[in-house]
Design a protein around this motif. Sequence first.
Motif, PDB file in Angstrom:
ATOM      1  N   GLN A 185       0.817  -1.216   0.000  1.00  0.00           N
ATOM      2  CA  GLN A 185       0.000   0.000   0.000  1.00  0.00           C
ATOM      3  C   GLN A 185       0.850   1.266   0.000  1.00  0.00           C
ATOM      4  OE1 GLN A 185      -2.674  -0.423   3.347  1.00  0.00           O
ATOM      5  NE2 GLN A 185      -4.174  -1.570   2.155  1.00  0.00           N
ATOM      6  N   GLN A 186       2.018   1.200   0.617  1.00  0.00           N
ATOM      7  CA  GLN A 186       2.892   2.370   0.657  1.00  0.00           C
ATOM      8  C   GLN A 186       3.898   2.389  -0.494  1.00  0.00           C
ATOM      9  OE1 GLN A 186       4.350   3.714   4.464  1.00  0.00           O
ATOM     10  NE2 GLN A 186       2.808   2.555   5.577  1.00  0.00           N
ATOM     11  N   HIS A 187       3.718   1.481  -1.441  1.00  0.00           N
ATOM     12  CA  HIS A 187       4.539   1.444  -2.656  1.00  0.00           C
ATOM     13  C   HIS A 187       6.031   1.377  -2.325  1.00  0.00           C
ATOM     14  CE1 HIS A 187       0.871   2.295  -4.863  1.00  0.00           C
ATOM     15  NE2 HIS A 187       0.655   3.336  -4.077  1.00  0.00           N
ATOM     16  N   ILE A 188       6.361   0.515  -1.360  1.00  0.00           N
ATOM     17  CA  ILE A 188       7.748   0.306  -0.976  1.00  0.00           C
ATOM     18  C   ILE A 188       8.396  -0.666  -1.955  1.00  0.00           C
ATOM     19  CG2 ILE A 188       9.241  -0.640   0.844  1.00  0.00           C
ATOM     20  CD1 ILE A 188       7.178   0.536   2.846  1.00  0.00           C
ATOM     21  N   HIS A 189       9.567  -0.326  -2.434  1.00  0.00           N
ATOM     22  CA  HIS A 189      10.271  -1.122  -3.432  1.00  0.00           C
ATOM     23  C   HIS A 189      10.964  -2.295  -2.732  1.00  0.00           C
ATOM     24  CE1 HIS A 189       9.577   2.318  -6.071  1.00  0.00           C
ATOM     25  NE2 HIS A 189      10.077   3.080  -5.103  1.00  0.00           N
ATOM     26  N   CYS A 190      10.519  -3.500  -3.008  1.00  0.00           N
ATOM     27  CA  CYS A 190      10.996  -4.673  -2.269  1.00  0.00           C
ATOM     28  C   CYS A 190      11.861  -5.590  -3.125  1.00  0.00           C
ATOM     29  CB  CYS A 190       9.805  -5.467  -1.720  1.00  0.00           C
ATOM     30  SG  CYS A 190       8.806  -4.560  -0.528  1.00  0.00           S
ATOM     31  N   ILE A 191      12.736  -6.311  -2.449  1.00  0.00           N
ATOM     32  CA  ILE A 191      13.614  -7.306  -3.042  1.00  0.00           C
ATOM     33  C   ILE A 191      13.283  -8.649  -2.402  1.00  0.00           C
ATOM     34  CG2 ILE A 191      16.040  -8.075  -3.108  1.00  0.00           C
ATOM     35  CD1 ILE A 191      16.770  -5.056  -3.155  1.00  0.00           C
ATOM     36  N   MET A 192      13.487  -9.735  -3.131  1.00  0.00           N
ATOM     37  CA  MET A 192      13.222 -11.060  -2.567  1.00  0.00           C
ATOM     38  C   MET A 192      14.356 -11.500  -1.645  1.00  0.00           C
ATOM     39  SD  MET A 192      12.361 -14.709  -4.425  1.00  0.00           S
ATOM     40  CE  MET A 192      10.696 -14.204  -4.892  1.00  0.00           C
ATOM     41  N   GLY A 193      13.995 -11.973  -0.448  1.00  0.00           N
ATOM     42  CA  GLY A 193      14.941 -12.566   0.477  1.00  0.00           C
ATOM     43  C   GLY A 193      14.793 -14.077   0.489  1.00  0.00           C
ATOM     44  N   ASN A 194      15.674 -14.758   1.211  1.00  0.00           N
ATOM     45  CA  ASN A 194      15.614 -16.213   1.228  1.00  0.00           C
ATOM     46  C   ASN A 194      14.321 -16.731   1.855  1.00  0.00           C
ATOM     47  OD1 ASN A 194      17.020 -15.142   3.637  1.00  0.00           O
ATOM     48  ND2 ASN A 194      17.142 -17.272   4.288  1.00  0.00           N
ATOM     49  N   HIS A 195      13.792 -16.061   2.880  1.00  0.00           N
ATOM     50  CA  HIS A 195      12.537 -16.502   3.490  1.00  0.00           C
ATOM     51  C   HIS A 195      11.355 -16.263   2.551  1.00  0.00           C
ATOM     52  CE1 HIS A 195      13.641 -17.427   7.795  1.00  0.00           C
ATOM     53  NE2 HIS A 195      14.770 -16.935   7.309  1.00  0.00           N
ATOM     54  N   ASP A 196      11.406 -15.193   1.787  1.00  0.00           N
ATOM     55  CA  ASP A 196      10.363 -14.958   0.787  1.00  0.00           C
ATOM     56  C   ASP A 196      10.389 -16.072  -0.266  1.00  0.00           C
ATOM     57  OD1 ASP A 196       9.928 -12.475   2.110  1.00  0.00           O
ATOM     58  OD2 ASP A 196      11.573 -11.604   0.944  1.00  0.00           O
ATOM     59  N   TRP A 197      11.599 -16.488  -0.620  1.00  0.00           N
ATOM     60  CA  TRP A 197      11.755 -17.583  -1.584  1.00  0.00           C
ATOM     61  C   TRP A 197      11.237 -18.890  -0.998  1.00  0.00           C
ATOM     62  CZ3 TRP A 197      14.942 -22.031  -1.739  1.00  0.00           C
ATOM     63  CH2 TRP A 197      14.999 -22.656  -2.989  1.00  0.00           C
ATOM     64  N   TYR A 198      11.520 -19.152   0.285  1.00  0.00           N
ATOM     65  CA  TYR A 198      10.961 -20.346   0.933  1.00  0.00           C
ATOM     66  C   TYR A 198       9.436 -20.310   0.863  1.00  0.00           C
ATOM     67  CZ  TYR A 198      15.568 -20.459   3.316  1.00  0.00           C
ATOM     68  OH  TYR A 198      16.903 -20.462   3.619  1.00  0.00           O
ATOM     69  N   MET A 199       8.875 -19.165   1.121  1.00  0.00           N
ATOM     70  CA  MET A 199       7.420 -19.036   1.165  1.00  0.00           C
ATOM     71  C   MET A 199       6.765 -19.378  -0.170  1.00  0.00           C
ATOM     72  SD  MET A 199       4.629 -18.235   2.843  1.00  0.00           S
ATOM     73  CE  MET A 199       4.901 -17.151   4.242  1.00  0.00           C
ATOM     74  N   VAL A 200       7.394 -18.968  -1.259  1.00  0.00           N
ATOM     75  CA  VAL A 200       6.757 -19.174  -2.567  1.00  0.00           C
ATOM     76  C   VAL A 200       7.089 -20.531  -3.173  1.00  0.00           C
ATOM     77  CG1 VAL A 200       6.669 -16.709  -3.025  1.00  0.00           C
ATOM     78  CG2 VAL A 200       8.631 -18.026  -3.846  1.00  0.00           C
ATOM     79  N   GLY A 201       7.742 -21.401  -2.397  1.00  0.00           N
ATOM     80  CA  GLY A 201       7.937 -22.758  -2.882  1.00  0.00           C
ATOM     81  C   GLY A 201       9.281 -23.373  -2.595  1.00  0.00           C
ATOM     82  N   GLY A 202      10.136 -22.638  -1.895  1.00  0.00           N
ATOM     83  CA  GLY A 202      11.445 -23.172  -1.556  1.00  0.00           C
ATOM     84  C   GLY A 202      11.430 -23.915  -0.230  1.00  0.00           C
ATOM     85  N   TYR A 203      12.624 -24.243   0.255  1.00  0.00           N
ATOM     86  CA  TYR A 203      12.747 -25.011   1.491  1.00  0.00           C
ATOM     87  C   TYR A 203      14.081 -24.669   2.117  1.00  0.00           C
ATOM     88  CZ  TYR A 203      13.412 -29.082   4.536  1.00  0.00           C
ATOM     89  OH  TYR A 203      13.650 -29.899   5.603  1.00  0.00           O
ATOM     90  N   CYS A 204      14.115 -24.489   3.434  1.00  0.00           N
ATOM     91  CA  CYS A 204      15.353 -24.186   4.140  1.00  0.00           C
ATOM     92  C   CYS A 204      16.020 -25.488   4.565  1.00  0.00           C
ATOM     93  CB  CYS A 204      15.085 -23.298   5.356  1.00  0.00           C
ATOM     94  SG  CYS A 204      16.589 -22.855   6.262  1.00  0.00           S
ATOM     95  N   ALA A 205      17.183 -25.766   4.009  1.00  0.00           N
ATOM     96  CA  ALA A 205      17.856 -27.029   4.265  1.00  0.00           C
ATOM     97  C   ALA A 205      18.570 -27.064   5.608  1.00  0.00           C
ATOM     98  CB  ALA A 205      18.861 -27.318   3.150  1.00  0.00           C
ATOM     99  N   ARG A 206      18.736 -25.913   6.258  1.00  0.00           N
ATOM    100  CA  ARG A 206      19.551 -25.879   7.472  1.00  0.00           C
ATOM    101  C   ARG A 206      18.781 -25.631   8.763  1.00  0.00           C
ATOM    102  NH1 ARG A 206      21.225 -21.165   4.675  1.00  0.00           N
ATOM    103  NH2 ARG A 206      20.301 -19.263   5.545  1.00  0.00           N
TER     104      ARG A 206
END
Length: 229
Positions: free
Chosen positions: A53-74
């Motif tokens: 809503q505040q139009h903040i420019h975001c970058i993908m982090g590792n947890h965001d990647w886990y959320m959309v289908g990844g997995y944390c191996a550690r």
Amino acid sequence: MKMGVISDVHGNYVALQRVLKALETESVDAIYCLGDIVGYYPQVNECCRALRQQHIHCIMGNHDWYMVGGYCARSKSVNTCIDYQRSIIDEDHLNWLSTLPLYRTVNDIHMLHGGWTNPLDEYLKPEAAYFSKLRGQFFFSGHTHRQILCDYGDQIYCNPGSVGQPRDNDPRAAYAIWDHGDIQLFRIEYPVDEVFKLMNNAGFDDYYYGCLLTGASHLCKLPPDYRIS
């Protein structure tokens, strides 16, 4: 241009609100988020909604990647939190997370989540020799949850620290402001007990949030005599 830089929100909307309000009083022209919007704490929908809503420019982090289908191996703990958040996140926010870029560059300001060897998952240890191999003057990354500002003369590196889970023994939410080449680091207090209650309500014990009390470098329980107010 004057811009706010935040990172590693990790579903901690209580902390994010305080940081965004502080940046509003600074009259920044734009805000950039270096990733890990989700992970650990339960208000992932509120965090995604506020950033969008505040139009903040975001970058993908590792947890965001886990959320959309990844997995944390550690880390089993990370996956436990992500599994819970995946069960509550709005589909629209999940789709938005999947579109986030790995890099952002504004003029000569270079931003990502991890490091320039691995944008998602490098725990960068800043040294002059590391950046001398890169082209550019200003570099920002998150991921370590440790607030750092290094001036190497012709190159400057900044980690704004973590909004939602500081790990540098300072529990206050962290952020930075870039103002025409000048970078300042900031910390701000927020009511951590509100996060504790939300985590309890979501079924998590204090192992997952005790670190918020002190800014510890790892997940840990609250002191035995601590009483959530």
